[in-house]
Motif scaffolding. Structure first.
Motif, PDB file in Angstrom:
ATOM      1  N   PHE B  97     -34.343  20.264 -17.892  1.00  0.00           N
ATOM      2  CA  PHE B  97     -35.439  19.588 -18.960  1.00  0.00           C
ATOM      3  C   PHE B  97     -36.353  18.627 -18.078  1.00  0.00           C
ATOM      4  O   PHE B  97     -35.909  18.067 -17.110  1.00  0.00           O
ATOM      5  N   TYR B  98     -37.515  18.884 -18.565  1.00  0.00           N
ATOM      6  CA  TYR B  98     -38.671  18.014 -18.093  1.00  0.00           C
ATOM      7  C   TYR B  98     -39.522  17.778 -19.368  1.00  0.00           C
ATOM      8  O   TYR B  98     -39.948  18.499 -19.863  1.00  0.00           O
ATOM      9  N   ALA B  99     -39.671  16.283 -19.646  1.00  0.00           N
ATOM     10  CA  ALA B  99     -40.757  16.002 -20.724  1.00  0.00           C
ATOM     11  C   ALA B  99     -41.974  15.796 -20.073  1.00  0.00           C
ATOM     12  O   ALA B  99     -42.340  14.754 -19.401  1.00  0.00           O
ATOM     13  N   LYS B 100     -42.971  16.887 -20.406  1.00  0.00           N
ATOM     14  CA  LYS B 100     -44.396  16.560 -19.645  1.00  0.00           C
ATOM     15  C   LYS B 100     -45.136  15.519 -20.086  1.00  0.00           C
ATOM     16  O   LYS B 100     -45.733  14.866 -19.296  1.00  0.00           O
ATOM     17  N   VAL B 183     -32.259   5.830 -26.205  1.00  0.00           N
ATOM     18  CA  VAL B 183     -32.448   6.455 -25.088  1.00  0.00           C
ATOM     19  C   VAL B 183     -32.873   7.819 -25.243  1.00  0.00           C
ATOM     20  O   VAL B 183     -32.108   8.579 -25.874  1.00  0.00           O
ATOM     21  N   ARG B 184     -33.827   8.166 -24.294  1.00  0.00           N
ATOM     22  CA  ARG B 184     -34.374   9.351 -24.338  1.00  0.00           C
ATOM     23  C   ARG B 184     -34.503   9.952 -23.201  1.00  0.00           C
ATOM     24  O   ARG B 184     -34.615   9.651 -22.088  1.00  0.00           O
ATOM     25  N   LEU B 185     -34.154  11.390 -23.239  1.00  0.00           N
ATOM     26  CA  LEU B 185     -34.088  12.335 -22.035  1.00  0.00           C
ATOM     27  C   LEU B 185     -35.463  12.444 -21.505  1.00  0.00           C
ATOM     28  O   LEU B 185     -36.407  13.077 -22.299  1.00  0.00           O
ATOM     29  N   VAL B 186     -35.946  12.227 -20.113  1.00  0.00           N
ATOM     30  CA  VAL B 186     -37.224  12.431 -19.501  1.00  0.00           C
ATOM     31  C   VAL B 186     -36.746  13.606 -18.472  1.00  0.00           C
ATOM     32  O   VAL B 186     -37.945  14.581 -18.555  1.00  0.00           O
ATOM     33  N   PHE B 187     -35.910  13.627 -17.840  1.00  0.00           N
ATOM     34  CA  PHE B 187     -35.633  14.814 -16.939  1.00  0.00           C
ATOM     35  C   PHE B 187     -34.326  15.209 -16.327  1.00  0.00           C
ATOM     36  O   PHE B 187     -33.465  14.217 -16.341  1.00  0.00           O
ATOM     37  N   ALA B 188     -33.999  16.243 -16.303  1.00  0.00           N
ATOM     38  CA  ALA B 188     -32.928  16.825 -15.762  1.00  0.00           C
ATOM     39  C   ALA B 188     -32.873  18.202 -15.135  1.00  0.00           C
ATOM     40  O   ALA B 188     -33.659  18.810 -15.647  1.00  0.00           O
ATOM     41  N   PRO B 189     -32.587  18.152 -13.793  1.00  0.00           N
ATOM     42  CA  PRO B 189     -32.459  19.491 -13.177  1.00  0.00           C
ATOM     43  C   PRO B 189     -31.523  20.360 -13.619  1.00  0.00           C
ATOM     44  O   PRO B 189     -30.678  20.062 -14.803  1.00  0.00           O
ATOM     45  N   GLU B 190     -31.244  21.858 -13.136  1.00  0.00           N
ATOM     46  CA  GLU B 190     -30.431  22.623 -13.722  1.00  0.00           C
ATOM     47  C   GLU B 190     -29.008  22.235 -13.086  1.00  0.00           C
ATOM     48  O   GLU B 190     -28.867  21.727 -12.047  1.00  0.00           O
ATOM     49  N   THR B 666     -38.126  17.057  -4.538  1.00  0.00           N
ATOM     50  CA  THR B 666     -37.947  17.990  -5.369  1.00  0.00           C
ATOM     51  C   THR B 666     -38.523  17.754  -6.851  1.00  0.00           C
ATOM     52  O   THR B 666     -39.183  18.802  -7.293  1.00  0.00           O
ATOM     53  N   LEU B 667     -38.530  16.781  -7.311  1.00  0.00           N
ATOM     54  CA  LEU B 667     -39.237  16.196  -8.396  1.00  0.00           C
ATOM     55  C   LEU B 667     -40.575  16.833  -8.348  1.00  0.00           C
ATOM     56  O   LEU B 667     -41.528  17.385  -9.314  1.00  0.00           O
ATOM     57  N   ASP B 668     -41.477  16.605  -7.353  1.00  0.00           N
ATOM     58  CA  ASP B 668     -42.714  16.939  -6.867  1.00  0.00           C
ATOM     59  C   ASP B 668     -42.946  18.252  -6.803  1.00  0.00           C
ATOM     60  O   ASP B 668     -43.884  18.871  -7.582  1.00  0.00           O
ATOM     61  N   LYS B 669     -42.257  18.939  -5.842  1.00  0.00           N
ATOM     62  CA  LYS B 669     -42.538  20.315  -5.252  1.00  0.00           C
ATOM     63  C   LYS B 669     -41.906  21.487  -6.406  1.00  0.00           C
ATOM     64  O   LYS B 669     -42.490  22.328  -6.356  1.00  0.00           O
TER      65      LYS B 669
END
Lengths: 685, 685
Positions: B97-100, B183-190, B666-669
């Motif tokens: 998940f990623y909130a743009k 509390v909100r979700l911003v980012f989670a990897p697989e 990893t966040l970046d690339k």
């Protein structure tokens, strides 16, 4: 419960307690029975009872109950066969089975029945062969002399000869059995009545189970003539009546050292319980895949739950501090007596330390041993076929006395029966079991273990299991015959993926087995022998040996017990089953019972408890009275009896049996089994 | 591993070992750190670090990593939320998940985040309230004074106030937290990269996991301004570097008495392990019902497997005889010193025996307590709603200081958050869990137990669970609001079947809880206090208290260890993950990783090990350097760290963290998460 087990343990060195003991037929304490109960079994009585008792080689007891080879045992002892004979259309587990005529009796693909015809002592010959040896030399010599004795004795496939060790090596005896491999199913009730109350009621009492099945042994296509058989009591077991149980208790740990008990308590039992618990969860949920999947896995689920509950009771017993301290104290006393005598000290004094060291070594190799050699990592019938074929190719090329024990000439009939079984294989269940066990292999040895990497490669347990089960042709019994007959050349040439896996696994598995047998088991056997000798010398021979799935006779009486101040009556009635019926599994009686209720005498005794000292393996044993008549059929023990693994507590340890009267009443009125009722019905005397 | 734990235990009384200890912020051994590492954290450093650290109320740690409320924690700490926000169409667990943009950040239905703003000592006030009391009077007084203090402190819903007991009652302190429920979700990897290696690699090292998630706390619909936050280190952790871990270790048992450890070893741990193993088998197989069922049960399976492995390690540690004997010896030494002083003997000498007796009493009621009151018999979200509603109706009518603790005014915001959660309920999983747990209830209490009969009636666990889950309307959050607001009248009038069950269960459950709290827990608390005082008087206050999910700071360094003569390096690289990739779950990297491999600097450090003393609950803790910059993110410990429950072994006990450089890389690339990278990226200094 556990407080009182302690008393039994403490008193073990003085003996002999009323009703305690799983006695061998050739040293049965007839005089003690006479003193306690006023009846002394004669040698003829004992010989007859021995020959009328049988063993199911896969792990149960039974008895001949007619002159035409009719065998009575438990439903749960034949459950696997009943499942194997069933199909989606005919589910004999659910519906029950009854052969109206002799020609309707159907062969069980994997059952073997043994009748003990002779016991002879071979201690001297074994000791001579192993004298002065230790470690691998001891282990090799012991296996070789046993294989030789067994082969000399087993002059035909109809004979089975086992050299058995009693008193942990104190005695070696040759047990010669008549072997029956043509065993046919005659009668089985519905699982719902055989195991009424299911897992919740298992090891409990009061109880209401018709846990019976009837089999018949055949010779050359005809029912075997069985001269020695039990006749049927007219009225069956009554409160207070003297009862004997003749059967094959599987194993007890009453003579183990404290180090061995600690190993059981801290290593073996917790790990087995965890394994069984996980498998139990898996199998429970597996039933949701569909009714056929539920049918295929029912016997396995029963076995898993039954073992789990039994081992849990054993573990609880060992976790009891008082029981354990009593064991520690008893061992210290024996050691003290050994150490007080210079000769004994020299001969036996070091034995306990060696066994303790062996347990520490065992702990180190337990995980690979159990997962790689003992099959916990490869739970699959198809893999077992593959391993048997791969090993047979190597072993059968060796002389008899150099082979792995299960490939000795004397053992081949049993091995072939299971290798060439025509029982159905269920690929979906195979994949589920193999996936799970490969996952456990990886979990216990670690994903980076070289053996695990060799087995899994880039596969997951699930993908490997699926490709193996789908790719192998070993479900074909004709192919297994061809590969077995083709010997090493055929096996080496084969490209079957399951055979390839078995070949890959074998060197590591064999190395572990050698390490275990030559370094650990040999040390334990040799030093257990020493302790057994010390115990003989100090305590005399009036003790019974630990159970080893060899024939034993116990005595006792029909009796309830007290629990938290409440008296548990020793008998239940058929009527009680209807009171317990809720209509929901496992408390749902079969339709046949509900429909036929009005035809039954509801006061008929159904199940009962006795003080006989029994243990797992005694399932299916006849309960007989002083006239050697069947008064019941052992199928369980109460929850307190699980501590019996380590010591017998006469106050609360109870055997649980189906009453002979309930068997006839239901066979006759519910199952219309007139043919067999007439065969076993008590004649006017 | 275990041999060396012994040394740690033996040395515990002398202290202080390098790197050992989960220290409270208000008694941090800054001087020791200076002596060992040449750096002394100032009070300002400590205050800043404390305020930049947060707690996830449901059981994890985290940290503010920007001034706009951005929180860094583990993926596995937010796994439940990520699953709750997913659907069949959007599986954020599988896909990440990623909130743009800020408006894409989605609220987690059940997460609460706490920031510790103040610690004050209330020992005197608590002791005064309980002075001279014992048993129920002691228990009531303790609960009442704690509720009163907490209520006085919690002047608004944005404050959370907990009276916490340290040193098992040696100290009582009031922890005042700023509470965030938006509390909100911003980012989670697989999940596949967060938990790469899955259960086989769990608690193992070397490791290659991106176990991170980013959340954001909101105030009045806007990102909260978080003045105190950690900045990001430019290069991240290096071998040998001093590291601090700030977080909330959940619990340790280092100060327990031998009787309490025996209870854990012989009763609690084996039973929990067996329960978890069975549930694990069930959940593994449950996935075969279909992909949606697999998705719904994934977080639960992860939790079960993670707990199982952790408890297994703890059990193995306690089964180690040397470790245990060291505990016995340490206790005997302390008791000897107490007994040598007449005053101390009178005050504290009897404490151990009282605790031992309490353990025996606990063992007697453990099964009903755990199954009826603690929920093991009723595993269902819907049942939990029903129980909360039934109890709220009774409790909220009482004065604050007389209520069950979780219904105190200070606790209500958390209670309401979970009662009114909008997270989806999965009826099929509810039925499976409830069926299973009702089966266990019957198994452990027995089918004839009056409570079991009352609950099941003529139903089976399966049929009852199905009719309850299908019949209840409590999945409707509006209905739950109405029932809660309606109070006792609404609850008493309701005919919802799940509410009826909760009402039926409640009297028995409450009675068990009272028995436990008033007779057992009160005795243990009171006498643990006595032992804590004795230990203070004899050993001084230079010891740290057992972990209690309160904020602690540990120090250590980046370092590997030796295992069987092999050196384990402290850092892994991103490249190592690709080497370990097999393509099969759990060793399958996500497609995004494989596609983006060429964009990555494969030499970037990925995971690392440190000597910090941590335990479960520290998950999500920041690893910071002496400049209070983030150099990593704790997500695990090695297998040897599991024995850390009972004692710290500096030689092999290691914390395991994600490296700060791998997070940015990893966040970046891979994830194109430019917005958050810019938010946390290290500024030129």
């Amino acid at each position: 419960m556990r407080l009182s087990i302690v008393c039994a343990v403490l008193m073990q060195s003085t003996l002999s307690l009323a009703d305690e003991g799983m006695w061998t037929y050739n040293s049965f304490p007839a005089a003690t029975v006479e003193k306690l109960y006023g009846f002394k079994p004669s040698q003829a009585w004992l010989d007859d009872a021995r020959l009328a008792t049988v063993r199911l080689a896969q792990g149960c007891s039974g008895s001949f109950v007619s002159g035409q080879g009719l065998v009575m045992t438990n439903h749960h002892c034949a459950h696997h066969c009943i499942e194997q004979l069933s199909s989606a259309k005919k589910d004999y587990v659910a519906q029950g089975f009854y052969a109206k005529t002799e020609k309707d009796e159907v062969k069980c693909p994997e059952l073997e029945i043994n009748q003990l015809v002779e016991i002879s002592d071979v201690t001297a010959r074994v000791k001579e062969a192993t004298a002065g040896k230790s470690d691998q030399a001891y282990s090799d010599a012991l296996k070789a002399v046993m294989a030789t004795i067994e082969k000399e004795c087993a002059t035909g496939d109809e004979l089975r000869c086992d050299v058995v060790s009693l008193y942990h090596g104190g005695l070696y005896q040759l047990y010669k059995y008549r072997r029956y491999q043509d065993v046919r199913l005659v009668f089985a009730p519905e699982f719902a009545s055989a195991f009424f109350g299911g897992d919740p009621d298992n090891f409990m009492f009061p109880r209401y189970d018709l846990d019976i099945s009837l089999l018949r042994v055949y010779e050359q296509g005809k029912p075997a003539a069985t001269t020695h058989h039990f006749s049927w009591s007219k009225e069956g077991a009554k409160p207070g009546e003297l009862t004997f149980v003749s059967g094959h208790p599987g194993g007890t740990s009453r003579e183990l050292t404290v180090a061995q008990l600690e190993y059981q308590r801290d290593v073996m039992l917790p790990r087995q319980l965890i394994k069984l618990a996980e498998l139990r969860g898996l199998l429970h949920e597996y039933r949701h895949r569909g009714p056929e999947q539920a049918r295929h896995s029912k016997a396995m689920l029963f076995m898993v739950e039954n073992s789990f509950k039994a081992l849990r009771g054993m573990h609880e017993a060992l976790l009891d501090k008082e029981l354990f301290l009593a064991k520690v104290k008893a061992e210290a006393e024996l050691k003290k007596k050994v150490d007080a005598d210079a000769t004994k000290k020299k001969l036996y004094g070091g034995a306990w330390a060696v066994i303790e060291h062996a347990q520490a070594e065992l702990k180190k190799i337990r995980e690979p041993l159990v997962f790689i050699e003992e099959g916990d990592g490869f739970k699959s019938e198809l893999f077992q076929f593959a391993r048997t074929l791969v090993r047979a190719a190597d072993e059968l090329a060796k002389p008899n006395d150099k082979r792995l024990r299960e490939f000795g000439d004397a053992a081949l009939p049993e091995l072939k029966q299971s290798l060439f079984s025509t029982a159905p294989i269920f690929p979906e269940l195979e994949i589920a079991k193999l996936s799970w066990s490969l996952t456990k292999l990886r979990e216990h040895l670690g994903p980076d273990d070289p053996f695990v990497r060799q087995v899994l490669g880039k596969e997951s347990p699930e993908s490997l299991a699926a490709s193996l089960v789908k790719g192998t042709k070993l479900a074909n019994v004709k192919l297994r015959h061809r590969l077995f007959d083709g010997g090493k050349a055929a096996i080496d040439a084969a490209t079957d993926p399951m055979l390839k896996l078995a070949r890959l696994v074998d060197p590591t598995a064999r190395a572990l087995r050698s390490k275990f047998e030559d370094e650990i088991e040999a040390a334990v056997n040799k030093n257990s022998e020493a302790i057994a000798k010390a115990r003989f010398e100090i305590l005399g021979t009036s003790v019974y040996p630990d159970a080893t799935f060899t024939l034993r006779l116990s005595f006792g009486k029909v009796e309830g017990w007290e629990e938290n101040g409440r008296k548990i009556e020793p008998l239940t009635t058929l009527g009680g089953a209807f009171e317990r019926h809720t209509g929901k599994d496992p408390f749902a009686l079969p339709k046949r019972w509900l429909d036929g209720k009005h035809t039954l005498d509801l006061e008929t005794p159904f199940n009962f408890a006795t003080t006989n000292d029994i243990v797992g393996g005694n399932s299916g044993s006849p309960v007989i009275n002083k006239d050697a008549q069947v008064v019941g059929l052992i199928f369980d023990g109460n929850i307190q009896s699980l501590g019996g693994e380590y010591g017998f507590d006469a106050k609360v340890n109870r055997a649980v049996a189906v009453h002979s009267a309930a068997i006839l009443e239901t066979l006759d009125k519910l199952y219309g089994a007139k043919r067999v009722v007439d065969e076993i019905r008590p004649l006017p005397r």
